[in-house]
Enzyme design. Structure first.
Site, PDB file in Angstrom:
ATOM      1  N   TYR A  40      50.868  24.787  31.649  1.00 48.62           N
ATOM      2  CA  TYR A  40      52.093  25.340  31.065  1.00 48.62           C
ATOM      3  C   TYR A  40      52.268  24.721  29.667  1.00 48.62           C
ATOM      4  CZ  TYR A  40      56.609  27.654  31.114  1.00 48.62           C
ATOM      5  OH  TYR A  40      57.662  28.475  30.814  1.00 48.62           O
ATOM      6  N   LYS A  95      47.682  45.745  52.837  1.00 48.97           N
ATOM      7  CA  LYS A  95      46.672  46.330  51.945  1.00 48.97           C
ATOM      8  C   LYS A  95      46.087  45.255  51.045  1.00 48.97           C
ATOM      9  CE  LYS A  95      45.013  50.381  50.322  1.00 48.97           C
ATOM     10  NZ  LYS A  95      44.746  51.620  51.033  1.00 48.97           N
ATOM     11  N   ALA A 199      46.143  63.877  51.361  1.00 48.95           N
ATOM     12  CA  ALA A 199      44.763  63.553  51.737  1.00 48.95           C
ATOM     13  C   ALA A 199      43.937  64.817  51.916  1.00 48.95           C
ATOM     14  CB  ALA A 199      44.760  62.713  53.012  1.00 48.95           C
TER      15      ALA A 199
END
Length: 777
Positions: A40, A95, A199
């Site tokens: 940082y 996911k 789809a």
């Protein structure tokens, strides 16, 4: 067998420990003030200025190049519908997990509380500086088409709506191979498509890109056939709208059709419909969890059908995980500005080609098959095939380069393949492989300590997962009470109380058999029968007599009290075999196999060599090549102490018995993993450029201390101890093991039982051949 997931189990999985499924882990040192000043302020200002001067260096100085945003507004979550952005977050995290474990791609999941398509596009577009790619997820049609199109037009990073294109890519690869097997041409076949959502429309468009003719499609949605006269059709559907009978039913359309594509709801196709299709039909029933027609029903009426579904319990599973991780991997690695049609087609062809290659033993073993080969029941790769990354990602990357959307071309493809393999750690792959293998041929497993909540939870889990048939030992009423109070379902499990009157005859039978084994080894007939009241002795006798296939115990008993019945009842594979204890440690560098960690206090050189050979055989059973380091405090003769010489001699004995084994030693543990030290100081070592995965310790103290340190300080997950050398599978838990550890041990026990069962069959077949050969002579 389709897996059953119970409500409380799913909630516990997501809430226990750190809530959710993902975390952010620093990739740089952060321990000192100096580290923090670089991470940082003030040090971070320097890369900031570099990026300001040249934005492309963001890929060099930040995680952008390996970071994908999984972004959703929750309007079409799985089969749950419009449940809202925050309710869809567990799916988006999931996911992200798949991206990580299959392709080593980092993910931030972003749930956007916005259903207006234009506003959603603005929000996502504003996030472009953060990500290397965007995976749109669970956005309802038709908005999803508009959103993806607008984002692709605006952004210079890959954008893909996986719900559309994932299924299209995987099913297209399967279609190409199915057509090849059935000897049909894509431009000649007639398609019936049931379902016209995102789809389905993406599938049709991709099939056309591969050569299918739009006029050869008859597409149905929930209203009926999509006809040119229907009002309100969007542009995508108009292309495939028929001008034929507007009242045509699905049943009528199926007559003489070559291909059925289902992306709708379960059980809408009857066996009679499949029977009416053309010769050598292709049926892709991809509705989940229940397909339009089940695999069994379809093949019952048509032996010439090639069938695919979205389910893992039938051949030819169309699973999106075969696509999106590897497509994004290839796109990210060349810094593609988009995922275009050539890249999707490249993924299709790579998947189709992979299915035609020889399947590695580790994949066939995972699915409990002797051989998997290209044909009607294998037209698409298996999800656990670890070659997917090195097949699909390079194909996508090459297509990006050839189509002009790659900003960082790859020049050394061999080095890229090595990099991909290094990304794909095999620890998770090993557990997934064991799960799949166990599920293919579940075995009867005795749980000797069933009066325990953790044991009962594990028994429920392995029964639900279909990896084992639990047999519970203990007081029947006590087991039922524990299960009821904890909400554990034990219906269908055998419960046996070795102390009850109901098992008296069995105790007598087992006792007599045990006495026959131990009558000259300190047991009289009374003691032998009395021993059968002990659940460990009773359980071992069940395994020994074939009433069970494996046993798990040791959660609440000391190790010696648990291993003793196994040794006395079941015994070793041969009279000269030495039993040893092995741990599998799931580390960041992959699985390590450690021995001996639990049985032999101070093994001789001969015993140490035998232990190394037993572990090597077990590693091969897991589909891996053993690379062994024989450990000591000495390196290749640097100490002439008796302890160091013993390990060196043990290594020599291993090479005498199995010259092809890769084994080094005696050597220190750090040297085993440090290629620089090996190359500079010990160029003769056969472990140079090899990844050590087996550690053989000089004595029990060293092995036991090491696995505990790796587990408690190193953060490695331990699976074990796995007993090697027993004639039949009995495995002993660590004292106080958690459900996950017990579950993993059941996996090991089931796979072990499968292997031993196959060995017995092979020996029986060879003996039969031998007798037949003698008779013929």
């Amino acid at each position: 067998m389709q897996k059953t997931v119970r409500k409380q189990e799913a909630l516990d999985y997501h809430q226990k420990g750190r809530p959710g499924k993902i975390e952010v882990v620093p990739t740089k040192a952060t321990k000192t003030q100096r580290d923090l000043s670089l991470a940082y302020s003030p040090g971070v200002a320097i890369p900031c200025l570099e990026i300001e001067a040249n934005p492309e260096t963001a890929y060099q100085y930040t995680a952008k190049g390996n970071l994908v945003g999984v972004i959703s507004n929750g309007t079409a979550v799985l089969g749950l519908g419009n449940i809202g952005a925050v309710a869809g977050k567990p799916v988006m995290e999931g996911k992200g997990v798949l991206f990580k474990i299959f392709a080593d791609i980092d993910v931030f999941d972003i749930e956007v509380n916005e259903t207006d398509p234009d506003k959603f596009v603005e929000i996502v577009a504003s996030l472009e500086p953060t990500f290397g790619g965007i995976n749109l997820e669970d956005i309802k049609a038709p908005e999803c088409f508009y959103i993806e199109q607008k984002l692709r037009e605006r952004l210079n990073i890959p954008v893909m709506h996986d719900d559309q294109h994932g299924t299209a890519i995987i099913s297209a690869a399967a279609l190409l191979n199915a057509l090849e097997v059935q000897k049909k041409k894509i431009n000649k076949v007639k398609f019936v498509v049931n379902g016209a959502g995102a789809a389905a429309m993406a599938c049709i468009q991709l099939y056309v890109a591969l050569g299918a003719v739009p006029e050869n499609f008859m597409v149905f949605d929930k209203t009926g056939i999509i006809h040119a006269d229907r009002e309100g059709l969007d542009e995508r559907k108009k292309v495939f709208a028929t001008t034929k009978n507007k009242n045509m039913t699905l049943e009528t359309a199926m007559k003489n059709a070559d291909v059925f594509i289902g992306l709708s709801v379960g059980d809408v196709v009857t066996p009679e419909m499949v029977k009416s299709m053309a010769k050598n039909p292709i049926v892709f029933a991809m509705a989940n969890p229940d397909p339009e027609i089940t695999y069994d029903k379809a093949i019952a009426v048509r032996k010439d059908v090639i069938m695919a579904t979205g389910r893992s319990d039938f051949p030819n599973q169309v699973n999106n995980v075969l696509g999106f991780p590897y497509i994004f991997r290839g796109a990210l690695d060349v810094r593609a500005t988009q995922i275009n049609e050539p890249m999707k087609l490249a993924a299709v062809k790579a998947l189709a080609e992979l299915a035609k290659t020889r399947v590695p033993d580790i994949v066939t073993m995972a699915y409990n098959e002797k051989n998997i080969f290209f044909g009607p029941e294998y037209i698409i790769p298996k999800p656990l095939d670890n070659r997917l990354l090195t097949y699909v990602a390079p194909a996508v990357a090459k297509a990006a380069m050839e189509s002009g959307v790659a900003r960082k071309p790859i020049t050394d493809w061999e080095a890229y393949a090595v990099e991909l393999n290094e990304r794909l750690g095999i620890d998770n792959h090993l557990l997934r492989m064991l799960n799949a293998k166990a599920r293919r041929e579940p075995k009867r497993v005795v749980f000797a300590e069933a009066e325990n909540q953790k044991v009962l939870k594990t028994a429920q889990q392995v029964q639900d997962e279909g990896i084992a048939f639990p047999i519970l030992l203990g007081n029947v009423e006590k087991i039922k009470k524990i299960a009821e109070e904890a909400g554990i379902e034990i219906a269908g499990m055998r419960i046996i109380d070795p102390k009850s009157d109901d098992t008296h005859e069995k105790r007598v039978q087992f006792g007599e058999l045990f006495f026959a084994k131990r009558q000259r080894k300190g047991y009289n007939i009374y003691e032998a029968k009395k021993a059968m009241r002990d659940r460990n002795y009773f359980g071992c006798m069940m395994v020994e007599t074939g009433e069970a296939d494996a046993m798990i115990s040791g959660l609440t008993k000391n190790y010696p009290d648990t291993i003793r019945p196994a040794l006395q009842v079941i015994g070793t594979e041969t009279p000269s075999t030495k039993v040893a204890g092995m741990y599998i440690m799931m580390t960041k560098r992959g699985p390590l196999f450690l021995a001996d960690t639990t049985v032999n206090f101070n093994p001789t050189a001969e015993e140490l060599a035998d232990i190394a050979i037993m572990v090597a055989e077990e590693v091969r059973n897991f589909g891996m090549t053993p690379v062994i380091a024989m450990l000591s405090y000495s390196n290749f003769g640097s100490s002439n102490s008796p302890e160091a010489r013993l390990v060196a001699h043990a290594r020599d004995l291993v090479k005498q018995k199995q010259p092809s084994l890769l084994v080094g030693g005696e050597m220190q543990a750090n040297v085993a993993f440090n290629q620089e030290i090996l190359k500079d100081n010990y160029p003769f070592s056969e472990l140079i450029d090899k990844d050590v995965n087996v550690l053989i310790f000089p004595n029990l103290a060293a092995g036991n201390v090491s696995y505990n340190l790796l587990q408690e300080v190193g953060g490695a997950e331990a699976i074990g101890p796995i007993l090697l050398g027993l004639n039949k599978p009995v495995h002993i838990l660590q004292l106080g093991s958690q459900v996950r550890s017990i579950y993993n041990m059941v996996l090991i026990a089931v796979v072990d039982a499968q292997l031993k069962c196959n060995e017995i069959k092979t020996e029986s077949e060879e003996a039969s051949k031998g007798r037949w050969g003698k008779a013929r002579k």
